[in-house]
Structure formats: C-alpha cells, structure tokens
Design an enzyme around this catalytic site. Structure first.
Site, PDB file in Angstrom:
ATOM      1  N   HIS A  84       2.867 -29.849  -9.881  1.00  0.00           N
ATOM      2  CA  HIS A  84       3.115 -30.707  -8.724  1.00  0.00           C
ATOM      3  C   HIS A  84       2.077 -30.472  -7.626  1.00  0.00           C
ATOM      4  CE1 HIS A  84       6.807 -32.117 -10.498  1.00  0.00           C
ATOM      5  NE2 HIS A  84       7.153 -30.868 -10.732  1.00  0.00           N
ATOM      6  N   CYS A 129      14.034  15.747   2.370  1.00  0.00           N
ATOM      7  CA  CYS A 129      14.127  17.062   3.005  1.00  0.00           C
ATOM      8  C   CYS A 129      12.975  17.953   2.553  1.00  0.00           C
ATOM      9  CB  CYS A 129      15.435  17.733   2.627  1.00  0.00           C
ATOM     10  SG  CYS A 129      16.863  16.745   3.039  1.00  0.00           S
ATOM     11  N   TRP A 165      16.125  15.037   5.998  1.00  0.00           N
ATOM     12  CA  TRP A 165      16.067  13.559   5.992  1.00  0.00           C
ATOM     13  C   TRP A 165      17.487  13.148   5.667  1.00  0.00           C
ATOM     14  CZ3 TRP A 165      12.995   9.272   6.536  1.00  0.00           C
ATOM     15  CH2 TRP A 165      13.300   8.142   5.797  1.00  0.00           C
ATOM     16  N   ARG A 182       6.590  14.499   4.748  1.00  0.00           N
ATOM     17  CA  ARG A 182       7.710  13.973   3.964  1.00  0.00           C
ATOM     18  C   ARG A 182       8.686  13.185   4.825  1.00  0.00           C
ATOM     19  NH1 ARG A 182       8.373  17.135  -0.825  1.00  0.00           N
ATOM     20  NH2 ARG A 182      10.624  17.098  -0.805  1.00  0.00           N
ATOM     21  N   GLU A 211      -1.820  -7.698   0.600  1.00  0.00           N
ATOM     22  CA  GLU A 211      -1.839  -6.797   1.748  1.00  0.00           C
ATOM     23  C   GLU A 211      -2.781  -5.622   1.594  1.00  0.00           C
ATOM     24  OE1 GLU A 211       1.995  -5.046   2.720  1.00  0.00           O
ATOM     25  OE2 GLU A 211       2.569  -5.060   0.619  1.00  0.00           O
ATOM     26  N   ASN A 250      18.068  20.326  -0.610  1.00  0.00           N
ATOM     27  CA  ASN A 250      17.447  19.004  -0.695  1.00  0.00           C
ATOM     28  C   ASN A 250      18.091  18.307  -1.891  1.00  0.00           C
ATOM     29  OD1 ASN A 250      15.804  16.791  -0.977  1.00  0.00           O
ATOM     30  ND2 ASN A 250      14.002  17.938  -1.644  1.00  0.00           N
ATOM     31  N   GLY A 251      18.677  17.138  -1.659  1.00  0.00           N
ATOM     32  CA  GLY A 251      19.317  16.417  -2.766  1.00  0.00           C
ATOM     33  C   GLY A 251      20.648  15.833  -2.321  1.00  0.00           C
ATOM     34  N   LYS A 298       3.662  -0.083   9.368  1.00  0.00           N
ATOM     35  CA  LYS A 298       4.771   0.262   8.475  1.00  0.00           C
ATOM     36  C   LYS A 298       6.089  -0.282   9.005  1.00  0.00           C
ATOM     37  CE  LYS A 298       6.626   2.053   4.884  1.00  0.00           C
ATOM     38  NZ  LYS A 298       6.447   1.231   3.682  1.00  0.00           N
ATOM     39  N   GLU A 302       6.745 -10.827  -4.836  1.00  0.00           N
ATOM     40  CA  GLU A 302       6.430  -9.455  -4.444  1.00  0.00           C
ATOM     41  C   GLU A 302       5.064  -9.031  -4.993  1.00  0.00           C
ATOM     42  OE1 GLU A 302       7.274  -7.548  -2.311  1.00  0.00           O
ATOM     43  OE2 GLU A 302       6.690  -5.545  -2.949  1.00  0.00           O
ATOM     44  N   LYS A 343       1.844  -7.732  -2.743  1.00  0.00           N
ATOM     45  CA  LYS A 343       1.184  -6.425  -2.921  1.00  0.00           C
ATOM     46  C   LYS A 343      -0.328  -6.599  -2.956  1.00  0.00           C
ATOM     47  CE  LYS A 343       3.529  -4.243  -1.912  1.00  0.00           C
ATOM     48  NZ  LYS A 343       4.825  -4.554  -1.494  1.00  0.00           N
TER      49      LYS A 343
HETATM   50  O1  M6R Z   1      11.267  -1.919   7.124  1.00  0.00           O
HETATM   51  P1  M6R Z   1      11.539  -3.282   6.546  1.00  0.00           P
HETATM   52  O2  M6R Z   1      11.959  -3.231   5.126  1.00  0.00           O
HETATM   53  O3  M6R Z   1      12.509  -4.071   7.380  1.00  0.00           O
HETATM   54  O4  M6R Z   1      10.146  -4.021   6.611  1.00  0.00           O
HETATM   55  C1  M6R Z   1      10.042  -5.368   6.270  1.00  0.00           C
HETATM   56  C2  M6R Z   1       8.611  -5.730   5.993  1.00  0.00           C
HETATM   57  O5  M6R Z   1       7.828  -5.532   7.127  1.00  0.00           O
HETATM   58  C3  M6R Z   1       8.029  -4.895   4.844  1.00  0.00           C
HETATM   59  O6  M6R Z   1       8.816  -5.036   3.698  1.00  0.00           O
HETATM   60  C4  M6R Z   1       6.603  -5.312   4.510  1.00  0.00           C
HETATM   61  O7  M6R Z   1       6.571  -6.617   4.030  1.00  0.00           O
HETATM   62  C5  M6R Z   1       6.048  -4.334   3.482  1.00  0.00           C
HETATM   63  N1  M6R Z   1       5.344  -3.288   4.139  1.00  0.00           N
HETATM   64  C6  M6R Z   1       5.188  -4.966   2.485  1.00  0.00           C
HETATM   65  O8  M6R Z   1       4.755  -4.078   1.520  1.00  0.00           O
END
Ligand code: M6R
Length: 617
Positions: free
Chosen positions: A513, A2, A80, A27, A497, A106-107, A612, A490, A494
């Site tokens: 292996h 928010c 939000w 935001r 990407e 907000n909260g 995104k 993960e 990171k």
């Molecule tokens: O909105 P979602 O969590 O469903 O998105 C899934 C993936 O597209 C998302 O986690 C993507 O791998 C990330 N942007 C990676 O950092």
C-alpha cells in the site's frame, strides 16, 4: 541490582568494604549499609555494629567517621529495592534479634512470607519489609539449636527458596565470613593473609587479581588463612582461581566492551528473575501484588488501556495482542504522549496498565495521572522500586531486570513483555477463560523462555557476518504480522537509536500500500516469520521484496526451511509458543543493532540526543 562486599584480614574492615562497594556503584542502588564484627581502634569492644542509610554511599560515609579505622571482619551492601521501599530500615545488613549475627543478600527469597510467619510465631521480631531479613533470623534460630555458625548458615539456606548470594558475619566467630550463592553472582578474591568477597570483579581489583567465581549451590567459608568451598550440603568442591587481566573500566562492564552487550547477555537471568515464584505447579500465575483485586473486580474492567513510551510502548503492543487473545475482549495500547492529550475513553470501568522501566518518564506519569483523574484503576509494570509511577499506582508488578545502564533498552523490554504475559494469564485465569491444560501449556511456554533466549545470545557470533554486510546500508525495513509486527517496531527502534540509520517497521501486509515503492537494490528488509499461522503470508511478502532486489533477512523458527530460497540471510531462533516468540525474536535484532552500531563506530551506550530517563515533556 544489589552489590555485596566482604573482607576478612588485617586492614581496616569498614574502610575496605566501603571502598570495594564504591566500585559496584555502576550496578545502581538506593541505600547502603555496613556491618563490622571486631574491635574499634583503641577499644576493646567486641560487638557487631551495623550502620546503614537510605540514599547514596556518601550519606552512609557521613555516618561512618568513627568507624573508618575499625579493624574487624566486615560486610557491606548496596541495595536495589525489590521487597519494601528504599528506606533505611530496609537497607542491608540485617541483624538477628540478639544483634550477634548480620547478613547481606542479593536476590529474592520466594517463600519469605511463610518463613516470616513461622519465625514470628517463634518470637522473632522484624524491623524491615524485606524478604532478606528472614534469613538472618533463620540463622539465629539454627545457631541456638546447634551452636555452630557453619551448620546454622547451611540449615538456614536449606529452608529458603529463590535466588540469593549472601554473606554473614557474627560475633560468635568474628574472624570468619560465610557466603553462599544460587542464581545471584558472588566472587571470592584471594589475598595474602586476607580474603575478600564481592558481587563483581571490579570491587576486588584494587586488592587482588586472583579470584574465584562461585557457582550455583556453592557455600564458602572465608578467614584470613584461606577459603573453603563446598556444596550447601557440605561436599567439598574445587573452584579454580584465575588471574583477572582486565582494566577496571572493562571489569565494570563484566568484561564486555559496552553495557548494551552486557545487558543483552543478562536477559536470560532477568527473565528467570521476573518469572521466579510466579508460576504454581498447576500452571496458575501468582501475582500477590493484585491480591486486593477480587475476581469480580477484575472481571468488571470492561476496558483495558495500556500506556507507555518508546520500547515500553512496544512491550504494550505485544500485550494488547496477548490480552485480546486470552481475554477475548478489546485492549488498547496508546503512546503516553498521545494519551495524555487525547481525551481518552477511560473511566472507572478501565484497568489502565502503565509500563515504564524508569518509572519516571514524564509523559507516562502524566498519562497515569490523567487516567486516575478519569477514575481508572492503575496497575503498573516498573523496573525501579519506589519510582514516581510505582508510588502513584494502585498496584505495581516489578520487572526484575536490574539496573539498565545503556540508553537503548534490552533487558527491560523482555522483562516488561514477560510481566505483561503474567498479568494477561492472571486475568484470564481469574475470569476462568482458560482450561487447566491451556494454563499449564502457557506456563510451560513461559518457563522455556530464559533458555531459549540464552540459546540466541550464545549464537551472537552468527550475527556478526550479517552486521558487517549491513553496516554500510542506509535504509532498513522491519516487517511482520501479528506478534511479529510488534517485534518489528522494537527491532527498528534499536537500530535507529544506536546506529543512526533510518529504519521503519511496517505491518507486512501494508508494504504494497505504499512503502514497497522504496524497495530497490541495497534496501535491507528484515522479515519476521515466527508465526506458523501467518508463515505463508510472510513468505509472499518476502518474495515481493526479493523480486525487487531488496536484501532480505528472514527470522524464522528452527527447523523452518521454506524461506531459505527467497532470503539472502536466514536467522534461526528456538521454536517457542508463537505468542511468546517476541521475547526470543527480538534478541538477534538487539545483537544486530549493536554490531552494526559498533561497526559504524557509534557511541553505543549513550547515543546522541537521547537520555535514559526522559523526565521532561
Ligand atoms: O523508562 P521508560 O520505560 O518509561 O522509558 C520509555 C522510553 O523512553 C524508553 O523505552 C526508550 O524508548 C528506550 N530507551 C529505547 O531503547
């Protein structure tokens, strides 16, 4: 998250607070509203008007033509959604019953349900599903008893538990704004014969560069002449104003050069918010979202199937391990795009756990629909209230990451993992699989995580040297066992990407292996060794790499020295319960990826070829 703005002074109040609100749009929000106490131009109206609307600010502005030049003390809000969908009645501000007080927030108010019942019994009528609305009724009730707005707001605050920044305006004292903060941000802007408040500095910069940041527990009174800050109990406190020297764009990112870094720094807060109100004193997890599921119904799910994409899938990999360890029965985790076409073994006995930040990912949504078609029950972990996945689930546990703007997910991931731990513990407790002591130990372990992450974030500088050394390398492996393997996935994503470097995650035992053939001088191998039971095994993997001239980066718990001799670089993280280490161990890797990408001059917040929210197949 928010956004809050407020103004007291001679400018047109509505125009000013809406203009400020526009500078908080980054935001993210789903509805907006404004309240003004004072006179319409050319009129002697002395009332308090609220105008609000679901949707973007433009929708609200369309309804404000008659109000644009109104003078008067004003507050405005972008919402939000957390409690209650993104509708006009749920938008802020909220009125008291007599429409003489308006409040924005907000909260999250944790005890809103019980307060709502008490206020309802005292005759208060509610018009929204929000947690916020109880606060304005509490102020109204206290004002009836005391006849003093300042005392009334203070009294109301004493009754609520949770996180808040609030602003209150009323016809009782139309020239005064009351504000308070605990956990959610609130900044005061100091002008000449006028004063301002806002959730963040960008909203203030057009009007004043002299600002004062409120701290947790602060209570502020603003009028044209000045601002007065005290504790909630009335003890005066000194908060030093300072001059903002950022430009507006930098200010939007809270002074950080990129949203990714800002979001990495927001993780302790996001974790605390996701945990807020979830743990009882006896260690049991509170998930009212699952109230409709009796213990017998939960125990009848013989299959647990987690589906998600990308980072959310990696959160699912952590959850699979955790569910199996506390529930002692199999859990599956499947990439949503494989699940939807994979003829999945799912039926009415399946609890399908869907994980998604956006709640709109096409593959994940399709997997949810397939699971539903096959008769499964759907519980989702989603960050965006009212999103498609949230709407189509039987129950939703919202992560409280707030809007995540950088394409590379950071705070959404840690909050997803946190929410999944909560679900696992809730299921285990309802099946009586954990003793009271075990439940308490897990609860303490979860509660320690925000501070542990804070400690890692605070040491960001220690990763800088390493990033500089790695920025010109081209091949990266991330290795781990058990929970550490989940983090490896993960961590590798990171780096890929945002820095466009080739990074692979492997279960450490798999190296010999095949992939070990690729290790030679210049190849970077990050070895996670946070699991005491597997430490010796990881040490052997680390030595295998080192013997082949690979550059070894070890991630170990504080106090652990056994990897020092074999590793080129050791990153130490706070020691937490091993099953919760993924939330802490991922953070230096987010920072490393960020710093390597920055050193390579990459576009960090919007990496090439990625979006995104992936709403197409
Ligand atoms: O909105 P979602 O969590 O469903 O998105 C899934 C993936 O597209 C998302 O986690 C993507 O791998 C990330 N942007 C990676 O950092």
């Amino acid at each position: 998250m928010c956004g809050i703005t407020g103004y007291v002074g001679a400018r047109p109040g509505v125009r000013t607070v809406i203009d400020m609100l526009r500078r908080l749009e980054y935001r993210g929000y789903d509805s907006a509203g404004v309240a003004v106490a004072g006179l319409a131009a050319g009129s002697d109206r002395g009332d308090l008007e609220i105008v609000k609307a679901a949707g973007k600010l433009a929708v609200l502005e369309g309804q404000l033509q008659d109000h644009w030049e109104m003078q008067g003390t004003a507050i405005a809000h972008t919402r939000w959604a957390t409690h209650g969908g993104p509708t006009t009645p749920n938008a802020h501000p909220h009125y008291s019953c007599d429409k003489r007080i308006a409040l924005i927030h907000n909260g999250i108010i944790e005890n809103f349900q019980e307060l709502k019942e008490q206020l309802g019994a005292a005759g208060h009528a509610f018009t929204s599903d929000t947690d916020t609305e109880v606060m304005v009724h509490l102020v109204e009730e206290a004002y009836k008893a005391t006849g003093c707005m300042e005392t009334a707001v203070r009294k109301a605050l004493c009754q609520v538990r949770g996180a808040y920044s609030i602003a209150v305006v009323s016809t009782h004292e139309p020239d005064t704004l009351y504000a308070a903060k605990t956990a959610s941000p609130l900044i005061l802007g100091l002008g000449n014969d006028e004063n301002f408040l806002a959730s963040d500095i960008p909203a203030l910069m057009r009007y004043t560069k002299r600002v004062l940041v409120l701290e947790d527990g602060d209570f502020a009174v603003l009028n044209r002449q000045g601002v007065r800050v005290s504790t909630r109990d009335g003890e005066p406190v000194m908060r030093e104003p300072f001059l903002v020297t950022w430009d507006e764009q930098t200010a939007e990112r809270g002074g950080y050069p990129h949203f990714m870094l800002k979001e990495i720094h927001e993780q302790p807060r996001a974790l605390a918010d996701t945990l807020r109100g979830r743990i009882r004193e006896d260690g049991r997890v509170v998930l009212p979202e699952l109230e409709a599921f009796t213990a017998a119904r939960l125990a009848a799910f013989t299959r647990i199937s987690i589906v998600a994409c990308g980072t959310a899938y990696h959160a699912g990999v952590v959850a699979k391990k955790f569910f199996e360890s506390v529930l002692r029965r199999p859990a599956e985790v499947t990439v949503a795009s494989e699940f939807r076409y994979g003829d999945p073994l799912v039926g009415p006995d399946t609890l399908c756990v869907v994980v998604s930040q956006s709640g709109e990912t096409a593959d994940t949504l399709a997997a949810l629909r397939e699971a539903r078609r096959l008769g499964a029950t759907i519980v989702s972990m989603v960050n965006v209230v009212g999103s498609s996945i949230a709407r189509e689930s039987d129950a939703v546990i919202y992560t409280q990451a707030g809007p995540e703007i950088c394409v590379a997910s950071t705070k959404a991931y840690v909050t997803q993992v946190m929410a999944l731990y909560l679900l696992g513990l809730h299921l285990a407790a309802s099946e009586q699989r954990l003793s009271a002591d075990e439940l308490r130990a897990y609860a303490q372990g979860l509660t320690a995580l925000p501070d542990a992450v804070e400690a890692v974030v605070a040491q960001a500088l220690s990763v800088e040297d390493l990033a500089a050394r790695l920025a010109d390398k081209s091949t990266f492996f991330y290795l781990g066992r058990g929970y550490d393997y989940a983090v490896s996935l993960e961590a590798a994503l990171k780096l890929k990407e945002i820095s466009y470097l080739h990074a692979e995650a492997y279960a450490a035992g798999e190296m010999k292996h095949g992939p070990l053939a690729l290790v030679e001088k210049g190849v970077v191998v990050v070895c996670f060794a946070t699991q005491p039971a597997l430490f010796e095994k990881m040490l052997s993997n680390l030595r295998e790499v080192s013997a082949r001239d690979g550059l070894v980066v070890a991630v170990v718990p504080e106090g652990e020295r056994r990897a020092d001799a074999a590793a080129d670089y050791v990153l130490r993280i706070p020691a937490v319960l091993p099953c919760f280490a993924p939330i802490v161990a991922v953070v230096p890797m987010q920072l490393l990826a960020y710093l390597v990408a920055r050193a390579r001059g990459c576009e960090i917040d919007q990496p090439r070829n990625l979006a995104k929210s992936v709403t197409v197949e």
